[in-house]
Design a protein around this motif. Structure first.
Motif, mmCIF file in Angstrom:
data_model
loop_
_atom_site.group_PDB
_atom_site.id
_atom_site.type_symbol
_atom_site.label_atom_id
_atom_site.label_comp_id
_atom_site.label_asym_id
_atom_site.label_seq_id
_atom_site.Cartn_x
_atom_site.Cartn_y
_atom_site.Cartn_z
ATOM 1 N N ASN A 232 0.840 -1.193 0.000
ATOM 2 C CA ASN A 232 0.000 0.000 0.000
ATOM 3 C C ASN A 232 0.881 1.251 0.000
ATOM 4 O OD1 ASN A 232 -1.951 1.924 0.309
ATOM 5 N ND2 ASN A 232 -2.475 1.392 2.420
ATOM 6 N N THR A 233 0.937 1.935 -1.128
ATOM 7 C CA THR A 233 1.741 3.159 -1.238
ATOM 8 C C THR A 233 0.856 4.335 -1.634
ATOM 9 O OG1 THR A 233 2.281 2.644 -3.544
ATOM 10 C CG2 THR A 233 3.831 1.904 -1.844
ATOM 11 N N SER A 234 -0.368 4.359 -1.149
ATOM 12 C CA SER A 234 -1.297 5.428 -1.499
ATOM 13 C C SER A 234 -0.740 6.773 -1.039
ATOM 14 C CB SER A 234 -2.656 5.181 -0.849
ATOM 15 O OG SER A 234 -2.526 5.085 0.560
ATOM 16 N N GLY A 235 -0.878 7.777 -1.887
ATOM 17 C CA GLY A 235 -0.388 9.118 -1.568
ATOM 18 C C GLY A 235 1.034 9.362 -2.014
ATOM 19 N N THR A 236 1.692 8.355 -2.576
ATOM 20 C CA THR A 236 3.054 8.520 -3.066
ATOM 21 C C THR A 236 3.125 8.054 -4.516
ATOM 22 O OG1 THR A 236 3.887 6.322 -2.563
ATOM 23 C CG2 THR A 236 3.855 7.902 -0.749
ATOM 24 N N ALA A 237 4.222 8.397 -5.155
ATOM 25 C CA ALA A 237 4.421 7.986 -6.548
ATOM 26 C C ALA A 237 5.282 6.737 -6.647
ATOM 27 C CB ALA A 237 5.062 9.121 -7.335
ATOM 28 N N ALA A 238 5.676 6.183 -5.498
ATOM 29 C CA ALA A 238 6.565 5.028 -5.511
ATOM 30 C C ALA A 238 5.811 3.774 -5.941
ATOM 31 C CB ALA A 238 7.169 4.829 -4.128
ATOM 32 N N ASN A 239 6.540 2.889 -6.580
ATOM 33 C CA ASN A 239 5.966 1.626 -7.032
ATOM 34 C C ASN A 239 6.741 0.467 -6.404
ATOM 35 O OD1 ASN A 239 3.988 2.695 -8.886
ATOM 36 N ND2 ASN A 239 5.705 3.279 -10.189
ATOM 37 N N PHE A 240 6.017 -0.392 -5.690
ATOM 38 C CA PHE A 240 6.641 -1.517 -5.005
ATOM 39 C C PHE A 240 6.014 -2.834 -5.472
ATOM 40 C CE2 PHE A 240 7.563 1.967 -2.216
ATOM 41 C CZ PHE A 240 8.757 1.657 -1.600
ATOM 42 N N ILE A 241 6.773 -3.862 -5.303
ATOM 43 C CA ILE A 241 6.269 -5.211 -5.523
ATOM 44 C C ILE A 241 6.726 -6.079 -4.361
ATOM 45 C CG2 ILE A 241 8.268 -5.938 -6.913
ATOM 46 C CD1 ILE A 241 6.286 -7.637 -8.564
ATOM 47 N N ALA A 242 5.831 -6.941 -3.884
ATOM 48 C CA ALA A 242 6.158 -7.824 -2.755
ATOM 49 C C ALA A 242 6.141 -9.269 -3.230
ATOM 50 C CB ALA A 242 5.153 -7.632 -1.619
ATOM 51 N N SER A 243 7.068 -10.067 -2.710
ATOM 52 C CA SER A 243 7.186 -11.478 -3.089
ATOM 53 C C SER A 243 7.163 -12.339 -1.831
ATOM 54 C CB SER A 243 8.483 -11.730 -3.862
ATOM 55 O OG SER A 243 8.544 -10.934 -5.031
ATOM 56 N N PHE A 244 6.420 -13.416 -1.889
ATOM 57 C CA PHE A 244 6.316 -14.351 -0.770
ATOM 58 C C PHE A 244 7.608 -15.140 -0.630
ATOM 59 C CE2 PHE A 244 4.834 -18.789 0.384
ATOM 60 C CZ PHE A 244 4.784 -18.547 1.743
ATOM 61 N N GLY A 245 8.152 -15.189 0.603
ATOM 62 C CA GLY A 245 9.393 -15.906 0.855
ATOM 63 C C GLY A 245 9.209 -17.246 1.528
ATOM 64 N N GLY A 246 8.161 -17.382 2.348
ATOM 65 C CA GLY A 246 7.928 -18.670 2.978
ATOM 66 C C GLY A 246 7.263 -18.557 4.343
ATOM 67 N N LEU A 247 6.625 -19.638 4.767
ATOM 68 C CA LEU A 247 6.079 -19.797 6.105
ATOM 69 C C LEU A 247 6.821 -20.942 6.771
ATOM 70 C CD1 LEU A 247 2.266 -19.465 5.367
ATOM 71 C CD2 LEU A 247 3.483 -18.076 7.041
ATOM 72 N N SER A 248 7.257 -20.730 8.009
ATOM 73 C CA SER A 248 8.031 -21.753 8.706
ATOM 74 C C SER A 248 7.728 -21.686 10.193
ATOM 75 C CB SER A 248 9.533 -21.559 8.461
ATOM 76 O OG SER A 248 9.956 -20.286 8.927
ATOM 77 N N VAL A 249 8.198 -22.692 10.913
ATOM 78 C CA VAL A 249 8.048 -22.726 12.366
ATOM 79 C C VAL A 249 9.438 -22.696 12.982
ATOM 80 C CG1 VAL A 249 7.220 -24.029 14.354
ATOM 81 C CG2 VAL A 249 5.898 -24.018 12.224
ATOM 82 N N VAL A 250 9.695 -21.692 13.818
ATOM 83 C CA VAL A 250 10.981 -21.530 14.499
ATOM 84 C C VAL A 250 10.708 -21.337 15.982
ATOM 85 C CG1 VAL A 250 13.094 -20.168 14.710
ATOM 86 C CG2 VAL A 250 12.045 -20.507 12.454
ATOM 87 N N GLY A 251 11.270 -22.208 16.809
ATOM 88 C CA GLY A 251 11.071 -22.084 18.249
ATOM 89 C C GLY A 251 9.621 -22.167 18.675
ATOM 90 N N GLY A 252 8.812 -22.937 17.936
ATOM 91 C CA GLY A 252 7.415 -23.103 18.290
ATOM 92 C C GLY A 252 6.507 -21.983 17.845
ATOM 93 N N LYS A 253 7.028 -21.056 17.015
ATOM 94 C CA LYS A 253 6.217 -19.941 16.517
ATOM 95 C C LYS A 253 6.290 -19.877 14.996
ATOM 96 C CE LYS A 253 6.504 -17.001 20.647
ATOM 97 N NZ LYS A 253 5.067 -17.159 20.964
ATOM 98 N N VAL A 254 5.214 -19.391 14.399
ATOM 99 C CA VAL A 254 5.145 -19.271 12.943
ATOM 100 C C VAL A 254 5.856 -17.999 12.488
ATOM 101 C CG1 VAL A 254 3.608 -18.933 10.967
ATOM 102 C CG2 VAL A 254 3.002 -20.557 12.765
ATOM 103 N N ARG A 255 6.703 -18.156 11.471
ATOM 104 C CA ARG A 255 7.387 -16.997 10.879
ATOM 105 C C ARG A 255 6.992 -16.845 9.412
ATOM 106 N NH1 ARG A 255 13.516 -16.246 13.350
ATOM 107 N NH2 ARG A 255 12.838 -15.958 15.527
ATOM 108 N N PHE A 256 6.803 -15.597 9.023
ATOM 109 C CA PHE A 256 6.396 -15.251 7.658
ATOM 110 C C PHE A 256 7.484 -14.376 7.046
ATOM 111 C CE2 PHE A 256 3.665 -12.248 5.005
ATOM 112 C CZ PHE A 256 3.673 -13.094 3.900
ATOM 113 N N THR A 257 8.044 -14.834 5.934
ATOM 114 C CA THR A 257 9.129 -14.115 5.268
ATOM 115 C C THR A 257 8.646 -13.611 3.914
ATOM 116 O OG1 THR A 257 10.783 -15.528 6.317
ATOM 117 C CG2 THR A 257 11.489 -14.280 4.381
ATOM 118 N N PHE A 258 8.921 -12.324 3.631
ATOM 119 C CA PHE A 258 8.598 -11.782 2.314
ATOM 120 C C PHE A 258 9.623 -10.706 1.945
ATOM 121 C CE2 PHE A 258 6.348 -9.153 5.350
ATOM 122 C CZ PHE A 258 6.416 -7.850 4.850
ATOM 123 N N THR A 259 9.705 -10.433 0.653
ATOM 124 C CA THR A 259 10.666 -9.456 0.125
ATOM 125 C C THR A 259 9.910 -8.346 -0.592
ATOM 126 O OG1 THR A 259 12.392 -11.125 -0.152
ATOM 127 C CG2 THR A 259 12.612 -9.112 -1.453
#
Length: 290
Positions: A232-259
């Motif tokens: 969400n870049t509303s109000g700016t002229a910047a253009n971004f793209i997001a990429s899914f990196g993965g879902l994993s479990v570390v130390g009993g908790k869910v981690r979500f990685t994206f770029t």
């Protein structure tokens, strides 16, 4: 006491049943080997232990334990241990996966591939029948039917993750400035990694940042979870793209990685596609529940 006459009548009836090619219940004109004109009652058992082995007294089984379970089918051999045509109806009524296991070196088959086991997810139902094989290493059980008897359902929820300015370094959650702490779902930004833009004859790459968020609630099942990302870049002229990196479990908790990468001004030098503001990455998580 049964008289001799009654005994003879009962004996005659049994002999008649044994030699008659078709038997009818509530009908004098059976159309099949066994013709039942009415309701049919068979054995029913609820299993509330994590492991269980089926036997000659079982027919319809419902698994109700609150933990992951395993049900083992009887061992098949020859002679009196050859159960050709024996059927089991198995329903998983728990919230956990249920594994149906063939005993010892016996196997199951859904097609032409022999399997050691099958897994019934919560809510699923299976019909399994013993075939004519008595070879211990062959598929001795046919998986004739597996289904979810209720309509498919998809659960959706969304999170607005924060994207820090380019090159802001977070390591081992050393700052809470970018944590998502409002509402029922709390996510902490654990780490960030920035990668500078590159422009060569063979490669053009914008500045980008990889973020790792960690869910602070209880561990949840990642099976069937699919994230959809939008910046969400509303109000700016910047253009971004997001990429899914993965879902994993570390130390009993869910981690979500994206770029996240800013791709406008990509041709204008190594620093032009950097950013200095904080933005939102809207992630919609979808999960097929059934």
């Amino acid at each position: 006491m049964i008289s001799k006459v009654n005994s003879l009548i009962i004996l005659f009836m049994l002999i008649s049943l044994s030699v008659k090619s078709q038997v009818g219940i509530a009908t004098s004109n059976p159309n099949s080997m066994l013709d039942v004109r009415g309701s049919l009652q068979t054995a029913y058992r609820e299993i509330s232990t994590a492991t269980s082995t089926l036997n000659v007294n079982d027919h319809h089984i419902s698994y109700t334990e609150t933990t992951v379970g395993t049900i083992t089918l009887p061992s098949i051999a020859s002679g009196t241990a050859s159960y050709n045509g024996r059927m089991y109806f198995i329903k998983n009524l728990s919230s956990q996966n249920l594994t149906i296991v063939a005993s010892g070196t016996n196997k199951l088959r859904a097609d032409n591939v022999a399997l050691d086991n099958i897994i019934l997810q919560p809510g699923f139902y299976a019909e399994i029948v013993n075939n004519t094989s008595t070879v211990s290493t062959s598929a001795t059980w046919d998986i004739s039917f597996v289904v979810l008897p209720i309509a498919q359902n998809v659960e959706v929820y969304d999170v607005n993750f924060k994207i820090p300015p380019y090159a802001v370094t977070v390591t081992n959650h050393n700052t809470s400035d970018y944590d998502i702490t409002s509402g029922a779902y709390q996510w902490w930004l654990i780490s960030t990694t920035s990668q500078a833009a590159a422009r060569t004859a063979a490669l053009v790459r914008p500045n980008r940042m990889t973020l790792v968020y960690e869910y602070q609630g209880p561990l949840f099942d990642l099976t069937g979870v699919h994230p959809i990302l939008l910046v969400n870049t509303s109000g700016t002229a910047a253009n971004f793209i997001a990429s899914f990196g993965g879902l994993s479990v570390v130390g009993g908790k869910v981690r979500f990685t994206f770029t996240v990468a800013r791709y406008d001004y990509i041709d204008n030098g190594s620093t032009a596609s950097q950013w200095t503001n904080t933005f939102d990455a809207i992630s919609v998580f979808t999960k097929k529940m059934y």
